[in-house]
Structure formats: C-alpha cells, structure tokens
Design an enzyme around this catalytic site. Structure first.
Site, mmCIF file in Angstrom:
data_model
loop_
_atom_site.group_PDB
_atom_site.id
_atom_site.type_symbol
_atom_site.label_atom_id
_atom_site.label_comp_id
_atom_site.label_asym_id
_atom_site.label_seq_id
_atom_site.Cartn_x
_atom_site.Cartn_y
_atom_site.Cartn_z
ATOM 1 N N LYS A 35 0.823 -1.206 0.000
ATOM 2 C CA LYS A 35 0.000 0.000 0.000
ATOM 3 C C LYS A 35 0.864 1.267 0.000
ATOM 4 C CE LYS A 35 -2.198 -1.129 3.735
ATOM 5 N NZ LYS A 35 -1.557 -2.444 3.895
ATOM 6 N N THR A 36 1.838 1.283 0.907
ATOM 7 C CA THR A 36 2.680 2.478 0.999
ATOM 8 C C THR A 36 3.506 2.624 -0.278
ATOM 9 O OG1 THR A 36 2.728 2.225 3.384
ATOM 10 C CG2 THR A 36 4.382 3.654 2.430
ATOM 11 N N ASP A 220 -2.110 7.783 3.687
ATOM 12 C CA ASP A 220 -1.677 6.429 4.076
ATOM 13 C C ASP A 220 -2.341 6.076 5.420
ATOM 14 O OD1 ASP A 220 -0.385 4.022 4.052
ATOM 15 O OD2 ASP A 220 1.642 4.804 4.267
ATOM 16 N N GLU A 221 -2.440 4.806 5.726
ATOM 17 C CA GLU A 221 -3.030 4.353 7.000
ATOM 18 C C GLU A 221 -4.402 4.983 7.235
ATOM 19 O OE1 GLU A 221 -1.392 2.116 8.768
ATOM 20 O OE2 GLU A 221 0.747 2.373 8.360
ATOM 21 N N GLN A 256 -5.908 -3.387 10.400
ATOM 22 C CA GLN A 256 -4.827 -2.734 11.140
ATOM 23 C C GLN A 256 -5.294 -1.461 11.831
ATOM 24 O OE1 GLN A 256 -0.722 -2.875 9.461
ATOM 25 N NE2 GLN A 256 -1.760 -3.491 7.605
ATOM 26 N N ARG A 634 4.893 -7.370 11.024
ATOM 27 C CA ARG A 634 6.090 -6.522 10.873
ATOM 28 C C ARG A 634 7.292 -7.367 10.479
ATOM 29 N NH1 ARG A 634 3.865 -2.945 9.256
ATOM 30 N NH2 ARG A 634 2.085 -4.301 9.468
HETATM 31 P P1 ATP Z 1 1.570 -2.128 5.936
HETATM 32 O O1 ATP Z 1 0.153 -2.607 5.873
HETATM 33 O O2 ATP Z 1 2.339 -2.851 6.976
HETATM 34 O O3 ATP Z 1 1.670 -0.650 6.000
HETATM 35 P P2 ATP Z 1 2.035 -1.964 3.103
HETATM 36 O O4 ATP Z 1 0.825 -2.575 2.481
HETATM 37 O O5 ATP Z 1 2.092 -0.508 3.139
HETATM 38 O O6 ATP Z 1 2.233 -2.597 4.547
HETATM 39 P P3 ATP Z 1 4.630 -1.833 1.923
HETATM 40 O O7 ATP Z 1 5.354 -1.394 3.128
HETATM 41 O O8 ATP Z 1 4.354 -0.828 0.869
HETATM 42 O O9 ATP Z 1 3.278 -2.571 2.347
HETATM 43 O O10 ATP Z 1 5.358 -3.049 1.248
HETATM 44 C C1 ATP Z 1 5.788 -4.172 2.010
HETATM 45 C C2 ATP Z 1 7.103 -4.685 1.480
HETATM 46 O O11 ATP Z 1 6.909 -5.338 0.224
HETATM 47 C C3 ATP Z 1 8.100 -3.594 1.214
HETATM 48 O O12 ATP Z 1 9.375 -4.050 1.531
HETATM 49 C C4 ATP Z 1 7.964 -3.349 -0.269
HETATM 50 O O13 ATP Z 1 9.131 -2.809 -0.817
HETATM 51 C C5 ATP Z 1 7.702 -4.748 -0.793
HETATM 52 N N1 ATP Z 1 6.919 -4.763 -2.030
HETATM 53 C C6 ATP Z 1 5.700 -4.264 -2.238
HETATM 54 N N2 ATP Z 1 5.281 -4.470 -3.505
HETATM 55 C C7 ATP Z 1 6.266 -5.125 -4.132
HETATM 56 C C8 ATP Z 1 6.438 -5.633 -5.475
HETATM 57 N N3 ATP Z 1 5.523 -5.508 -6.400
HETATM 58 N N4 ATP Z 1 7.609 -6.254 -5.732
HETATM 59 C C9 ATP Z 1 8.554 -6.401 -4.788
HETATM 60 N N5 ATP Z 1 8.445 -5.973 -3.525
HETATM 61 C C10 ATP Z 1 7.317 -5.328 -3.194
HETATM 62 MG MG MG Z 2 2.190 0.844 4.751
#
Ligand code: ATP
Ligand code: MG
Length: 752
Positions: A35-36, A220-221, A256, A634
């Site tokens: 997402k981020t 975000d969040e 979350q 995490r």
């Molecule tokens: P959270 O819910 O904990 O905030 P998130 O959904 O925001 O998580 P991110 O932090 O954006 O997730 O991504 C999680 C991990 O996966 C990061 O290390 C990111 O770089 C990696 N990642 C996300 N998408 C890809 C992709 N398409 N290919 C490779 N790595 C990825």
């Molecule tokens: Mg995130």
C-alpha cells in the site's frame, strides 16, 4: 525518467492503483501488500507522467518517521528534491496551517503547542480552582473527555448539559480549559486538528485558496483517521459540495485499525466511496504479500480470522514457508529479556544487521528490562516512544524556559519552571499567584509582577519570585545569536545543567548529556530547518499571486524549534541511522518492517490489555487482536514471541498466563522453546542453553537458579529466583502445574 521505472516494480493490481483514473481511489489491502509503495509510486506517476506540479500534492501519513521515509522514497524515485510538496502528519499539516493563518484561526501569533502532560496539569489546576474532588473525579478522565470531544469536533456550546447528569462539572472544566488555553495562547494536540477544521468552516477564503492549490490528496493508514481528520479531508477535498476537482487517493487496511481508543473509526473506510462521491471512484484490492515468509503470514491470517467485523481480504505470498515461529516461555521478564538478547547476539554473529531487529511490546513500560539487558551486553539500541527525548523531564524543563521566554502568557511553562531548579518558591506562593490570576483573569506572569509591586507576597517570596522574573528577562531572545547559542545560554544561565550535574549518579549524568544533546538538536535545526516549513515558504513565493492567502511570516527560529520539538516529541532521537536494535510499542511499529521481530509480553492482561478483557462487548478485544496482527506482520524472516510466567510491572510482581492470541496460531507453525536451565550471575538470570554443567550455584551453595526441585504439595518445578540469606532466604519456584511461587527456603522442604 520514463514510465517503466515507475510501474515495472509493481504487480498488476498495484499498477492499476497507481495509474487509477478515478477521481477517488481506495486501496484496501492487508499488511505488507504494498500500500505504501503504491502511494509513493502514485506520487511519482502524477509528477512524471501526468505532469502534476508537486506543489499541488498533499500526502498525509501517520507519524513523522513515516513522513520522513515517504519523502525519502519519493525523492529516490523522482531523483529530485520534493521540497514544495506537502508531506506530513495530520498534526504537522494542521500546525502549519494555523501558523500561517493564525489570525483567521483566532490564535495569537506565537501560540504554543502543549503536550499531554501540560494539558493534564492545566486540567488539574482548573479542577482545583473549582473545588472538584480529584479523588472522586480523576483529572485524567476529564482530560480524556475533553480530547474525545475535540476529536469528534465538539465544542462546549455543542454539548447538551442534560446528557451529563451528575457529571455536568466536566462541561465547566472543558469550558474553563478552553478559556484558559485561548487566553494564554496554548494549543493541545486535539485542538490543532479541530482548529484547522474550523479554519475551513469559518474562513471560506482560506479554504478556497487551498482547494485551488491542491489537486491531489493522498492518505496512508487511512483506517486510523478519526472523525475530525476525516471531516477535515472531506471539506478540503470539496466533497461536502456537489462538485469538486480534487482527487483523493487513500490506502488502508481495516485489520490494522488500532487507534479506536483515540477516536479513529474503521467505518471511514466503508464510508469513503460513499462520502467522496465526486466524479468516479474505484476500489483496488492488493492480495499478494511481499513482506513475510509463508509461516509468518499464515500465523497472522489465523489470528485475525478470529475477528468478526472484517471487510474480508485474502493475503497470500509467493515466498517460501520460512522458519517456524519461536514461542519462548520465560520465567520472568528478566529471563525474557535475556532470551531476546541471546537471540539478537546470535543474529549479529551470523552477520545480521542490528537495525533489522525490532523488539515490540504492548506498553512502553515493558522496554525497561530489555534496555537493561541490552546495556549490560553492550548492544546499541534505540527506543521509540516511551520516555522519548523531547519528553524527558530535563528537556521539558529547558523547553519550558524557552517557551516562557518566547511567550510570557505560557502558564503551563511558568508552572513547570518557577521552582526548577529550586529557588525557594513554594506551593503556597504559587497558589497565591494562581488565585490572583484567576480573579484578575490574566496570566500568571503578569499576576506575579503585579503581586510583587502591590506587596501581595511575603517579602521572602517576593524576592524569590523577583529573581525568577529577572532571570527570564535576562534570558530574553537575542536575535543576533544562533539558535544553538541561545539554547546553550538558556541551559547554562537557568542553572538547569548545574542543578542536574550536582547529583553524582548515572542518571544525573544522563540528564546533563541530554541537555547537551538538546544543544546539538538546536544546531541541527539551525543547519537543516524543518522541511515542511521550507515547503511553505517556497510555496508562498510560488503562490504570491494567489489572492486571499495570507503570507507566511517565518517565525523566529526559537519558536520554530519549539513547535518542531513539540510535534517531533520522541521521533527525533539522536543517531537515527546508527545501526542499532529498534525498541518500540506495537502502536509505533505500524507501517514498518524488520527482518527479525520479537513480540514480547504475550500474556493475558498485558496483551491483550486488561481493559480489553473487561470489555464484554468485545470491540476492544478485537482492536487488541488487530494490534497483534500488526505486530506479527512486521516480521519479514523470523518471528519470536515471548511470554513470562511471572512479571513485575509497575512495581508489582504478578503471575501471568499466555496470551489467548498465542493459542490462535496453529501449532504446526510454532516451535515452543521452554526456559529450562539458567545460570545466575549476581541478581540477573542469564540464559544458558548450552549445557547443565555451566550452572553456577548461588552464594549459599544450596539451591541455584535452574535447579530442578520437588515440593510435597506443588510437585515438580524449577528454581527461577532467589532472595535473602539464612533464615530469610526465599526461593521462587516455577512449578509445572502450580505456576510460579515464592517459598521460604527453610520451611519449604524442597527435595532436589
Ligand atoms: P503495511 O500494511 O504494513 O503498511 P504496506 O501494504 O504498506 O504494509 P509496503 O510497506 O508498501 O506494504 O510493502 C511491504 C514490502 O513489500 C516492502 O518491503 C515493499 O518494498 C515490498 N513490495 C511491495 N510491492 C512489491 C512488489 N511488487 N515487488 C517487490 N516488492 C514489493
Ligand atoms: Mg504501509
């Protein structure tokens, strides 16, 4: 830079979100699904491909740390600085708006941000003046009440006294509190948001200016926005009107949502597509997790499956199963910390980085035994949250001097330092000043000055107070000096440093070092400033043609620094990038990831928190479970979960039982580790997993920690702690079937 750099590192669903053509986009997805990443790439996409000016983009994140991280990632992707983009937290953005439009917001120019401690102090003071019994009505509850009202956008006038029955006094306190803050130029955290929202509502020209300026808002969040934040976004985006050009892009995960206790509402995710209805809207779901191993993800999915009200999302990974999760049952919190440290040492020996390791806990008070153990073994670490740098008493003292120097109306600051360091001004004198201030409806400073002139104080008290007044006058800000020079002068001339330095202890030494560190922080601030403020100043230049907008007067550096400190509290510790172990509460771990994670204190009453266990409706237990889901997710490679059989917390030692969340993880994913044998060194138990021959017996030579014993009634057990000698010797035994108990050694009749 071309398109491929932005979209190649994304999967199909992520691309769809990044390139969404809808005016309002909701990305609803589980932890670690990107997402981020999507949000950051979306910004790059807008700037590079759609030629949106960075100046028209606002991105909101949850912590200053996350905002810094986001800025860093965007700059990396775009390869240019993003100075004039607004990236910040809700509080940070609200603060900037109020600084710029202080007049329209009906504030004084140099208003001060007060933290929760200061707020509580003011509430106490008002309750005392009103003669309310603080035993019957704890001031903290009243403080919660005030903040809750503000989080819901409610001023006193909007509350109905009839609904308060015998608690109408709370309305009076709220009213008095608002009056006092307004008179003295104080703004608490909840007020920042409410005021900023009222700025939109009451000053259409300001709102219009920002509605024209921004074309894209990204959040975000999103699951953790509270009512007032949601309303603020909705009004800014123009979605309270029939039509708007604003594009909103929000990402979140209902599983979350962990700030319900602070007024966050998961419903906002559900309401988003309904409330942000201008133009087209799109919901994108991301289902692939890129963060964790299969086992970790499965554990997280199993735990969260126990919650009822979910929007329902699937999460899978391509990654291998990885290692089993380790669950360690410790004797007590010292043993728990020793286990964690031992594992960390192994990790480092195997070439792991310290900054890839996090120790997470439910309550900040739990950091202490971990810190102790880390210090003992010389492992560098950094604590986020808890007693954070800007929260430390000596730092708050120094800041209070600065605040009072910048603004004589700052009653909270005056109360804090009038007798710190001690200068013979007692409670009675302060009470006289308070009482007179109340009668005259003016601030404490002015009242003190007048009381001295009118001989309203005893000669001795008057001399002491006069000395204090002279000191503050003498410390008056000198614009010729750099901020760091001013801070140095204040810390020295206030005698704060000498006051703390006199004491000859490690703690006193740490305080002196912290004060030095404050000077360093001021130096850094001199050099680097605050990125968001810079963005504002540049924005002003660009926007000078915009009618109706007030110009931003940069504040003096001291006031800027104080605002920075108030907002940054805790997140600006020194050596952020040093390779060290990361300690933080589960709440502060949101959005972050680490290779090796320790979830500690998984015990009923601690996590889930005891308040949640008493909540029979169950909503709070579900929030605790979401917090557990946040914790588990995490971890990238390895996850250790620990619980202790007995724990001393807040000074009390209690038996504890494993968290119900542990039982929600399938046994097939877990390897159980039991603390079997320990050796004792001094009072501290250190784990020794190698062999039983390495035991050291205690000074009495009779029993030793880790020894297997048996008791007539309680059966088999293991010695986990010893205390006292001779007839007073006590022994703590962890019995297989009876939990952990303290026994008098000479009557327990233990068989070895
Ligand atoms: P959270 O819910 O904990 O905030 P998130 O959904 O925001 O998580 P991110 O932090 O954006 O997730 O991504 C999680 C991990 O996966 C990061 O290390 C990111 O770089 C990696 N990642 C996300 N998408 C890809 C992709 N398409 N290919 C490779 N790595 C990825
Ligand atoms: Mg995130």
């Amino acid at each position: 830079m071309d398109i491929s750099q932005i979209i190649d590192p994304l999967n199909k669903a992520q691309r769809q979100a990044v390139c969404s053509e809808a005016q309002n986009t909701l990305v609803l997805a589980g932890a670690g699904s990107g997402k981020t990443r999507v949000l950051v790439h979306r910004i790059a996409w807008l700037v590079q491909i759609e030629n949106v000016s960075p100046y028209s983009i606002m991105a909101v994140t949850f912590t200053n740390k996350a905002a810094g991280e986001m800025r860093f990632r965007i700059e990396n992707l775009l390869k240019t600085p993003t100075r004039n983009m607004w990236v910040g937290t809700f509080h940070g953005l609200a603060h900037r708006l109020l600084r710029t439009h202080w007049k329209d917001a009906k504030l004084v120019e140099n208003f001060q941000i007060i933290d929760s401690d200061d707020q509580l102090r003011l509430v106490k003071r008002i309750m005392k003046e009103m003669g309310i019994d603080d035993k019957k009505h704890p001031p903290r509850e009243v403080q919660w009440f005030i903040n809750e009202c503000k989080d819901n956008g409610l001023r006193v006038a909007q509350l109905n006294p009839r609904e308060f029955h015998n608690r109408e006094f709370m309305l009076d306190v709220y009213f008095q509190y608002e009056e006092l803050c307004q008179r003295t130029g104080m703004v608490d955290f909840a007020e920042l948001l409410l005021r900023a929202h009222e700025l939109w509502l009451h000053q259409p020209h300001v709102l219009k200016h920002y509605q024209q300026r921004f074309s894209h808002i990204l959040v975000d969040e999103f699951q953790d926005t509270n009512t007032i934040q949601y309303a603020w976004l909705k009004v800014l985006s123009g979605n309270n009107l029939p039509a708007t050009h604003m594009n909103t892009f929000v990402v979140g995960d209902d599983d979350q949502s962990i700030y319900g206790w602070r007024g966050a509402k998961i419903e906002h995710i559900r309401e988003f597509t309904h409330d942000f209805k201008a133009g087209t809207s799109e919901t994108v779901r991301l289902e692939q997790n890129y963060r964790s191993t299969g086992n970790i993800l499965e554990a997280a999915n199993s735990v969260i499956a126990n919650n009822s009200e979910r929007l329902g999302k699937e999460l899978w990974t391509d990654d291998s199963e990885g290692e089993l999760l380790q669950v360690y049952k410790a004797f007590n919190e010292i043993d728990e910390a020793a286990y964690v440290c031992g594992q960390i040492e192994k990790w480092i020996e195997n070439g792991g980085k310290r900054s890839d390791v996090a120790i997470l806990y439910r309550s900040n008070a739990q950091s202490q035994p971990h810190e102790y153990e880390l210090v003992k073994r010389g492992v560098p670490y950094r604590v986020y949250g808890g007693l954070r740098f800007y929260d430390r008493a000596e730092i708050k003292d120094a800041l209070a001097y600065m605040r009072l120097i910048a603004n004589r109306q700052d009653d909270a600051a005056l109360e804090r330092i009038i007798n710190t360091p001690t200068r013979g001004i007692g409670q009675r004198t302060l009470d006289i000043i308070r009482q007179a201030a109340k009668e005259k409806q003016q601030n404490l400073w002015q009242t003190a000055v007048e009381l001295i002139a009118d001989k309203g104080l005893s000669a001795r008290a008057a001399t002491s107070v006069q000395k204090f007044i002279d000191l503050i006058e003498e410390l008056q800000i000198d614009d010729e000096l750099s901020l760091a020079e001013q801070v140095t002068h204040i810390v020295e001339a206030s005698f704060l440093k000498e006051f703390h330095g006199k004491e000859n202890s490690d703690r006193a030494q740490a305080k002196v070092e912290n004060l030095d560190e404050l000077v360093n922080a001021a130096k850094r601030f001199d050099d680097e400033g605050d990125p968001l403020l810079d963005a504002m100043i540049e924005a002003k230049d660009e926007a000078s043609a915009n009618a109706g907008s007030e110009s931003l007067q940069p504040l003096n550096p001291m006031a800027e620094f104080l605002a920075h400190a108030a907002l940054e509290a805790g997140e600006g510790q020194a050596d952020e990038w040093e390779d060290c172990i990361q300690l933080m509460s589960l709440h502060s771990a949101k959005g972050l990831e680490f290779e090796l994670v320790f979830l500690s204190g998984l015990e009923q009453g601690l996590f889930p928190h005891k308040n949640a266990l008493q909540d029979y409706v169950g909503g709070r237990l579900e929030e605790e479970r979401r917090l557990c889901y946040v914790g588990i997710t995490r971890a990238r490679q390895q996850l250790h979960m620990t619980h202790a059989e007995s724990r001393t917390i807040y000074g009390r030692s209690e038996l504890s039982y494993p968290s119900q969340f542990l039982s929600e993880i399938p046994a097939s994913l877990v390897s159980q580790v039991r603390a079997v044998q320990n050796s004792i060194s001094g009072k501290h138990v250190t784990r020794n997993t190698s062999s039983s021959s390495s035991f050291a017996s205690d000074d009495d030579g009779e029993v030793y920690i880790g020894q297997g014993v048996s008791h007539k009634k309680f059966g088999e057990g293991i010695v986990v702690d010893l205390e006292g000698t001779g007839a007073r010797a006590r022994v703590q035994v962890s019995f297989d079937n009876y939990g952990t108990r303290w026994l008098m050694l000479n009557i327990a009749n233990l068989a070895t």
